[in-house]
Design a protein around this motif. Structure first.
Motif, mmCIF file in Angstrom:
data_model
loop_
_atom_site.group_PDB
_atom_site.id
_atom_site.type_symbol
_atom_site.label_atom_id
_atom_site.label_comp_id
_atom_site.label_asym_id
_atom_site.label_seq_id
_atom_site.Cartn_x
_atom_site.Cartn_y
_atom_site.Cartn_z
ATOM 1 N N LEU A 174 -4.397 5.153 13.576
ATOM 2 C CA LEU A 174 -2.364 4.548 14.258
ATOM 3 C C LEU A 174 -2.458 3.690 12.456
ATOM 4 O O LEU A 174 -0.600 3.670 11.896
ATOM 5 N N GLN A 175 -2.619 2.423 12.756
ATOM 6 C CA GLN A 175 -3.083 1.604 11.621
ATOM 7 C C GLN A 175 -2.078 1.948 10.350
ATOM 8 O O GLN A 175 -1.792 2.001 9.903
ATOM 9 N N ASP A 176 -3.677 3.226 9.503
ATOM 10 C CA ASP A 176 -3.343 3.743 8.513
ATOM 11 C C ASP A 176 -2.153 4.701 8.813
ATOM 12 O O ASP A 176 -1.713 5.208 7.574
ATOM 13 N N LEU A 177 -1.544 5.486 9.200
ATOM 14 C CA LEU A 177 -0.258 5.996 9.682
ATOM 15 C C LEU A 177 0.343 4.598 8.757
ATOM 16 O O LEU A 177 1.917 5.208 8.232
ATOM 17 N N ARG A 178 0.800 3.730 9.820
ATOM 18 C CA ARG A 178 1.956 2.843 8.936
ATOM 19 C C ARG A 178 1.823 2.343 7.920
ATOM 20 O O ARG A 178 2.772 2.239 6.795
ATOM 21 N N ARG A 179 0.449 1.800 7.659
ATOM 22 C CA ARG A 179 0.082 1.505 6.132
ATOM 23 C C ARG A 179 0.753 2.768 5.391
ATOM 24 O O ARG A 179 1.299 1.963 3.698
ATOM 25 N N ARG A 180 0.297 3.682 5.362
ATOM 26 C CA ARG A 180 0.288 5.040 4.572
ATOM 27 C C ARG A 180 2.480 5.490 4.466
ATOM 28 O O ARG A 180 2.857 5.517 3.081
ATOM 29 N N ALA A 181 2.935 4.662 5.237
ATOM 30 C CA ALA A 181 4.399 4.786 5.487
ATOM 31 C C ALA A 181 4.728 3.503 4.466
ATOM 32 O O ALA A 181 6.079 3.295 4.642
ATOM 33 N N PHE A 190 1.123 -1.468 -0.172
ATOM 34 C CA PHE A 190 -0.183 0.077 0.329
ATOM 35 C C PHE A 190 1.277 1.305 0.394
ATOM 36 O O PHE A 190 0.328 2.308 -0.402
ATOM 37 N N GLY A 191 2.234 0.938 0.755
ATOM 38 C CA GLY A 191 2.942 2.177 0.496
ATOM 39 C C GLY A 191 3.692 2.636 -0.133
ATOM 40 O O GLY A 191 3.655 3.659 -1.043
ATOM 41 N N ARG A 192 3.865 1.838 -1.312
ATOM 42 C CA ARG A 192 3.769 1.960 -2.360
ATOM 43 C C ARG A 192 3.695 1.964 -3.589
ATOM 44 O O ARG A 192 3.876 2.761 -4.524
#
Length: 408
Positions: free
Chosen positions: A74-81, A50-52
């Motif tokens: 918090l999970q959204d922020l991690r996935r975006r990274a 997802f981040g890629r």
């Protein structure tokens, strides 16, 4: 739960970029079959993929999901990274601030799912503040983005207490530069610095009032002198300061050139049309960062205090209080200024960073049609409840008596 990818949105974004399934697969590091299954909705996208996707398609997360800015967890922020929980845990363990926390992938998952995190110190707001700041650094977002996502993810926990930033002490290099200046050069630098700070304060008050902002390159260039008789054009504000300091010449000579050579100011020379005189030569000056650092160190001036991390400026706090005071009636949808860009669900102050998500534009409760109005979100109510006492002391001129009972 993280905001899931919308298959149709992925197809649309790929089409916008003119990429084939094969090209997107190669750029993302997966098979074409995986991309086809993503677009068919039969396979979930991993956190790393997802981040890629965001990087390859050069889009924001809300372009690929049904989520809106200002609603991230918090999970959204991690996935975006584009990171797994194991990768995040590994990065946190390398940081000095994580000592004694024994960070693991399991603890990151518990954190994201709102479950208790095992560890003697983990429940404390101070420990959570340390973790929040480390996560902000790892994800490449401001502290307040993680704090907001944390409060949405863990609504029953106390708000994390971010560690106070250490005040910067005057550098010896800046003081050494000041000592190398003669008295006249010091007077010039001091007068220009005070005028620069006055202009900065004017811009700050303008921002608090929600007015359109001018670029710094425009307001930091200060008029030092006009090459014309003073009885016709008067004195500039810097010249008035210089006269108060006992310097009565036009202010465009060797002292200004010396400050320019040392990189403390930048001098601009142009012409300005003056009624009755025509084009008049003008000298403008702009302080450099180095120049401001030297002046602050020598004069013992600290930078203008900003609200503690994750708290609002006076201007934004006034807007939140106004919406809270309106209660179930809401505030007229034509809320003026740029406040909604910083505060409203679906908005962004810069086109990239999520808003705070404290207010939302919607129909009033039980209304099926009519004008939309501004209301507090759960995040907004939580923020007021957590920080209203702090805001009372920070901004005593903002009256919150009418809403205090609602958030105690």
């Amino acid at each position: 739960m993280a905001q899931p990818l919308t298959p149709q949105a992925l197809q649309q974004q790929r089409g916008f970029r003119g990429m084939s399934v094969k090209e997107l697969a190669e750029a993302t590091g997966v098979s074409p079959a995986s991309v086809r299954r993503w677009e068919a909705g039969t396979q979930a996208v991993s956190d790393q993929a997802f981040g890629r996707l965001l990087k390859v398609l050069r889009c924001d997360a809300q372009d690929l999901t049904a989520g809106e800015r200002g609603t991230e967890t918090l999970q959204d922020l991690r996935r975006r990274a584009g990171m797994s929980t194991a990768e995040v845990a590994s990065l946190l363990r390398r940081k000095r601030a994580s000592q004694g926390l024994h960070v693991s992938a399991e603890k990151i998952r518990d954190l994201e799912r709102g479950r208790p995190v095992r560890g003697r110190t983990w429940p404390s707001p101070e420990t959570q503040g340390r973790v929040a700041r480390m996560l902000a650094h790892v994800y490449g977002v401001p502290d307040r983005v993680v704090i907001d996502a944390w409060c949405r993810t863990r609504p029953n926990d106390p708000a994390p207490a971010l560690p106070a930033r250490r005040p910067r002490s005057a550098s010896e290099g800046a003081l050494a530069t000041w000592r190398e200046l003669n008295e006249r050069q010091r007077s010039y630098l001091t007068c220009i610095f005070h005028q620069d700070q006055e202009a900065e304060e004017e811009q700050r008050q303008s921002r608090y009032a929600g007015e359109a902002q001018r670029p710094a390159a425009a307001w930091r260039r200060l008029t030092l002198a006009l090459n014309a008789p003073a009885d016709l054009v008067g004195f500039t504000r810097i010249q008035e300061r210089l006269r108060d300091a006992g310097i009565h010449d036009p202010g465009t000579g060797s002292s200004v050139s010396a400050l320019d050579r040392r990189g403390l100011i930048i001098v601009y020379r142009d012409r300005l049309y003056v009624d009755g005189l025509g084009d008049v030569p003008r000298t403008r000056v702009e302080m450099t960062r180095h120049g401001r650092a030297v002046a602050r160190a020598a004069l013992g001036v600290t930078s203008a205090p900003a609200p503690p991390a994750a708290l609002l400026s006076p201007w934004l706090w006034k807007i939140v209080v106004r919406v809270a005071q309106a209660g179930p009636q809401g505030v007229d949808g034509s809320l003026a200024g740029r406040g909604p860009h910083y505060l409203a669900v679906g908005q962004s102050p810069d086109g990239r960073t999520p808003s705070r998500g404290f207010i939302v534009l919607r129909l009033p409760d039980e209304a099926d049609y009519g004008p939309y109005r501004w209301f507090l979100t759960n995040s907004g109510r939580r923020h007021i409840k957590d920080h209203i006492d702090t805001y009372r002391s920070l901004y005593p001129t903002v009256n919150v008596d009418s809403i205090a009972n609602m958030f105690t």
